[in-house]
Design an enzyme around this catalytic site. Sequence first.
Site, PDB file in Angstrom:
ATOM      1  N   LYS A 185       0.858  -1.192   0.000  1.00  0.00           N
ATOM      2  CA  LYS A 185       0.000   0.000   0.000  1.00  0.00           C
ATOM      3  C   LYS A 185       0.884   1.228   0.000  1.00  0.00           C
ATOM      4  O   LYS A 185       1.846   1.301   0.773  1.00  0.00           O
ATOM      5  CB  LYS A 185      -0.834  -0.045   1.296  1.00  0.00           C
ATOM      6  CG  LYS A 185      -1.859   1.032   1.418  1.00  0.00           C
ATOM      7  CD  LYS A 185      -3.181   0.596   0.827  1.00  0.00           C
ATOM      8  CE  LYS A 185      -4.115   1.747   0.571  1.00  0.00           C
ATOM      9  NZ  LYS A 185      -3.780   2.581  -0.583  1.00  0.00           N
ATOM     10  N   LYS A 210       5.020   1.909   8.755  1.00  0.00           N
ATOM     11  CA  LYS A 210       3.779   2.555   9.196  1.00  0.00           C
ATOM     12  C   LYS A 210       2.608   1.565   9.214  1.00  0.00           C
ATOM     13  O   LYS A 210       1.858   1.488  10.181  1.00  0.00           O
ATOM     14  CB  LYS A 210       3.467   3.715   8.241  1.00  0.00           C
ATOM     15  CG  LYS A 210       2.412   4.668   8.712  1.00  0.00           C
ATOM     16  CD  LYS A 210       2.162   5.772   7.675  1.00  0.00           C
ATOM     17  CE  LYS A 210       3.423   6.538   7.326  1.00  0.00           C
ATOM     18  NZ  LYS A 210       3.174   7.573   6.295  1.00  0.00           N
ATOM     19  N   LYS A 244       5.378   2.492  -2.698  1.00  0.00           N
ATOM     20  CA  LYS A 244       5.303   3.902  -3.098  1.00  0.00           C
ATOM     21  C   LYS A 244       5.512   3.985  -4.596  1.00  0.00           C
ATOM     22  O   LYS A 244       6.173   3.113  -5.178  1.00  0.00           O
ATOM     23  CB  LYS A 244       6.393   4.722  -2.394  1.00  0.00           C
ATOM     24  CG  LYS A 244       6.108   6.205  -2.357  1.00  0.00           C
ATOM     25  CD  LYS A 244       5.090   6.523  -1.279  1.00  0.00           C
ATOM     26  CE  LYS A 244       4.649   7.980  -1.327  1.00  0.00           C
ATOM     27  NZ  LYS A 244       3.720   8.262  -0.215  1.00  0.00           N
ATOM     28  N   THR A 272      -5.755  12.299   8.034  1.00  0.00           N
ATOM     29  CA  THR A 272      -4.360  12.434   8.476  1.00  0.00           C
ATOM     30  C   THR A 272      -4.249  13.495   9.574  1.00  0.00           C
ATOM     31  O   THR A 272      -3.595  13.277  10.598  1.00  0.00           O
ATOM     32  CB  THR A 272      -3.446  12.760   7.280  1.00  0.00           C
ATOM     33  OG1 THR A 272      -3.624  11.722   6.311  1.00  0.00           O
ATOM     34  CG2 THR A 272      -1.990  12.832   7.685  1.00  0.00           C
ATOM     35  N   ASN A 289      -3.641  20.088   3.140  1.00  0.00           N
ATOM     36  CA  ASN A 289      -4.670  19.139   3.562  1.00  0.00           C
ATOM     37  C   ASN A 289      -4.426  18.663   4.996  1.00  0.00           C
ATOM     38  O   ASN A 289      -5.260  18.859   5.882  1.00  0.00           O
ATOM     39  CB  ASN A 289      -4.699  17.962   2.580  1.00  0.00           C
ATOM     40  CG  ASN A 289      -5.635  16.887   3.057  1.00  0.00           C
ATOM     41  OD1 ASN A 289      -5.282  16.080   3.903  1.00  0.00           O
ATOM     42  ND2 ASN A 289      -6.854  16.901   2.578  1.00  0.00           N
ATOM     43  N   SER A 292      -7.494   4.651   4.561  1.00  0.00           N
ATOM     44  CA  SER A 292      -7.386   3.944   3.273  1.00  0.00           C
ATOM     45  C   SER A 292      -7.740   2.469   3.460  1.00  0.00           C
ATOM     46  O   SER A 292      -8.374   1.850   2.596  1.00  0.00           O
ATOM     47  CB  SER A 292      -5.967   4.036   2.724  1.00  0.00           C
ATOM     48  OG  SER A 292      -5.765   5.290   2.149  1.00  0.00           O
TER      49      SER A 292
HETATM   50  P1  NAD Z   1      -0.494  19.776   0.709  1.00  0.00           P
HETATM   51  O1  NAD Z   1       0.175  19.990  -0.610  1.00  0.00           O
HETATM   52  O2  NAD Z   1      -1.974  19.855   0.790  1.00  0.00           O
HETATM   53  O3  NAD Z   1       0.065  20.868   1.763  1.00  0.00           O
HETATM   54  C1  NAD Z   1       1.411  21.187   1.895  1.00  0.00           C
HETATM   55  C2  NAD Z   1       1.520  22.567   2.556  1.00  0.00           C
HETATM   56  O4  NAD Z   1       2.902  22.843   2.799  1.00  0.00           O
HETATM   57  C3  NAD Z   1       0.996  23.732   1.716  1.00  0.00           C
HETATM   58  O5  NAD Z   1       0.253  24.593   2.566  1.00  0.00           O
HETATM   59  C4  NAD Z   1       2.260  24.449   1.270  1.00  0.00           C
HETATM   60  O6  NAD Z   1       2.088  25.845   1.062  1.00  0.00           O
HETATM   61  C5  NAD Z   1       3.144  24.195   2.466  1.00  0.00           C
HETATM   62  N1  NAD Z   1       4.554  24.436   2.212  1.00  0.00           N
HETATM   63  C6  NAD Z   1       5.307  24.105   1.133  1.00  0.00           C
HETATM   64  N2  NAD Z   1       6.561  24.580   1.294  1.00  0.00           N
HETATM   65  C7  NAD Z   1       6.589  25.170   2.511  1.00  0.00           C
HETATM   66  C8  NAD Z   1       7.594  25.841   3.258  1.00  0.00           C
HETATM   67  N3  NAD Z   1       8.824  25.984   2.778  1.00  0.00           N
HETATM   68  N4  NAD Z   1       7.271  26.336   4.475  1.00  0.00           N
HETATM   69  C9  NAD Z   1       6.023  26.210   4.973  1.00  0.00           C
HETATM   70  N5  NAD Z   1       5.038  25.581   4.309  1.00  0.00           N
HETATM   71  C10 NAD Z   1       5.322  25.086   3.098  1.00  0.00           C
HETATM   72  O7  NAD Z   1       0.066  18.410   1.254  1.00  0.00           O
HETATM   73  P2  NAD Z   1      -0.560  17.463   2.400  1.00  0.00           P
HETATM   74  O8  NAD Z   1      -1.413  16.444   1.769  1.00  0.00           O
HETATM   75  O9  NAD Z   1      -1.103  18.315   3.491  1.00  0.00           O
HETATM   76  O10 NAD Z   1       0.768  16.696   2.899  1.00  0.00           O
HETATM   77  C11 NAD Z   1       1.742  17.373   3.674  1.00  0.00           C
HETATM   78  C12 NAD Z   1       2.804  16.373   4.066  1.00  0.00           C
HETATM   79  O11 NAD Z   1       2.188  15.319   4.814  1.00  0.00           O
HETATM   80  C13 NAD Z   1       3.531  15.686   2.906  1.00  0.00           C
HETATM   81  O12 NAD Z   1       4.854  15.434   3.323  1.00  0.00           O
HETATM   82  C14 NAD Z   1       2.791  14.372   2.752  1.00  0.00           C
HETATM   83  O13 NAD Z   1       3.613  13.353   2.166  1.00  0.00           O
HETATM   84  C15 NAD Z   1       2.490  14.059   4.215  1.00  0.00           C
HETATM   85  N6  NAD Z   1       1.355  13.161   4.370  1.00  0.00           N
HETATM   86  C16 NAD Z   1       0.112  13.529   3.941  1.00  0.00           C
HETATM   87  C17 NAD Z   1      -0.949  12.646   4.082  1.00  0.00           C
HETATM   88  C18 NAD Z   1      -2.330  13.023   3.630  1.00  0.00           C
HETATM   89  O14 NAD Z   1      -3.246  12.211   3.797  1.00  0.00           O
HETATM   90  N7  NAD Z   1      -2.549  14.230   3.108  1.00  0.00           N
HETATM   91  C19 NAD Z   1      -0.748  11.373   4.665  1.00  0.00           C
HETATM   92  C20 NAD Z   1       0.531  11.035   5.127  1.00  0.00           C
HETATM   93  C21 NAD Z   1       1.574  11.947   4.956  1.00  0.00           C
END
Ligand code: NAD
Length: 417
Positions: free
Chosen positions: A64, A88, A100, A184, A215, A345
């Site tokens: 996954k 995880k 991945k 998340t 998100n 998921s």
């Molecule tokens: P997203 O793209 O919705 O949000 C990312 C945020 O980070 C945005 O607000 C962006 O402006 C900000 N950002 C980018 N560069 C930055 C900086 N230099 N300083 C401050 N903020 C900055 O992504 P997401 O889905 O929220 O995921 C965020 C992280 O969490 C990623 O690493 C992702 O792999 C991890 N993650 C997400 C999920 C999920 O379900 N969304 C699950 C597990 C892990």
Amino acid sequence: MLSDARQRMYRAEDYVNVSDDLVHYLDYPAETLAVSIPLRCDDGSLKQLKAWRCRYNSALGPTKGGIRFHPSVCLEEVQTLAFLMTMKCSLMGLPFGGAKGGVHVDTKELSALEKERLTRGYVRAFARQLGPDRDIPAPDVATGEREMAWMVSEYAELSGAISPAAFTGKPVVLGGAKGRTQATGRGALIALQQVRGSLDLPDDGLDIALQGFGNAGSWFARAAVKAGHRIVAASDSRGMVRHDDGLDIEAIANLKANGGSVTDLRQDGAETAAADQLITTDCDVLALAALGDVVTDENAGTLACKAILEIANMPVAPSADEPLRQAGIEVVPDILANGGGVVVSHAEWVQNRQGLGWPEDRVHDYLEDRMKAAASEVTTLMRERDIDMRTAAYGAAMIRLCNAISSKGTSEDFRNG
Ligand code: NAD
């Protein structure tokens, strides 16, 4: 990257009773496929895009993991993230291995039709690896519900059967789980509350600084404020904003939904600064929900927090582990803190196989149960072995993985006939 990530597994090996040969089984990915995907562009030109899918380990079940479209994607990043997914899924007690996928591409340069052709091309290229009982992708950076809908459709064309359980993160109308978007962020708060007793934190509402208001970050912020905490600082790629009494999270969410930045907030007493100031701002908990490698050995000494919550994947580089331990800053590690996404998921995959859609409350209860169970395993191991939280999280994940691997026979079993 991969070798750095594995160091955390080797450290945990010293504290849990698992045999060396089982750990070496987890040294390298089981299967990595590299392809180039031909993309016919709208102007008639042809691009060849590099793409990968890695199935790291399937001892616990079908693999996954998300699919990422980004110009920084490379083979090693895909393998490292597949390794993290393996840990995880095990820690979360899910019947899944880790995987991945990624494409080296800047989606800002693609039209919607080009993106659809690329997404369908990805499924065609990796069709033999995918399937609800083999390898189940989900969204990641620059992929979302729409890409998953295209993937389900392409997979149906190829396999001749409509198979919603082959992908998660789909729109609800196509079998997606209610509450997946929030999972998340909500899960990260549940983890934080559950491990709180093992962190050196004040008893009442916490002051939290949040990097990344996307998100995961935005849903974490909403849940945290609802639970009585304050988000005293928040940042995005354009800057940061701080208010000691707590930021107006709904106002920030509205600004972000309309293409604005956290720095556009007009709240009396709020002050803005450059984005890189966020990690050194005063707070109880530094919640990192944006990028990898944010805290390193070079800046670990400049933090002004009591604990770190890793909502992003690997926001604390392995090089910072020791300096943070010495500074007494405990880290709630990514494999626990952001595990809510893969938990929901799993709920989606189960619903698709049942042919049922659960109400959101049931999805949320499932998320809460899994997060609390995983967090308790981690804090119990911390106490029993006197170890930090990341080492305990890896230890708990390895115990389950190694039990699965050893159930097919260990070196000792085979030596003794
Ligand atoms: P997203 O793209 O919705 O949000 C990312 C945020 O980070 C945005 O607000 C962006 O402006 C900000 N950002 C980018 N560069 C930055 C900086 N230099 N300083 C401050 N903020 C900055 O992504 P997401 O889905 O929220 O995921 C965020 C992280 O969490 C990623 O690493 C992702 O792999 C991890 N993650 C997400 C999920 C999920 O379900 N969304 C699950 C597990 C892990």
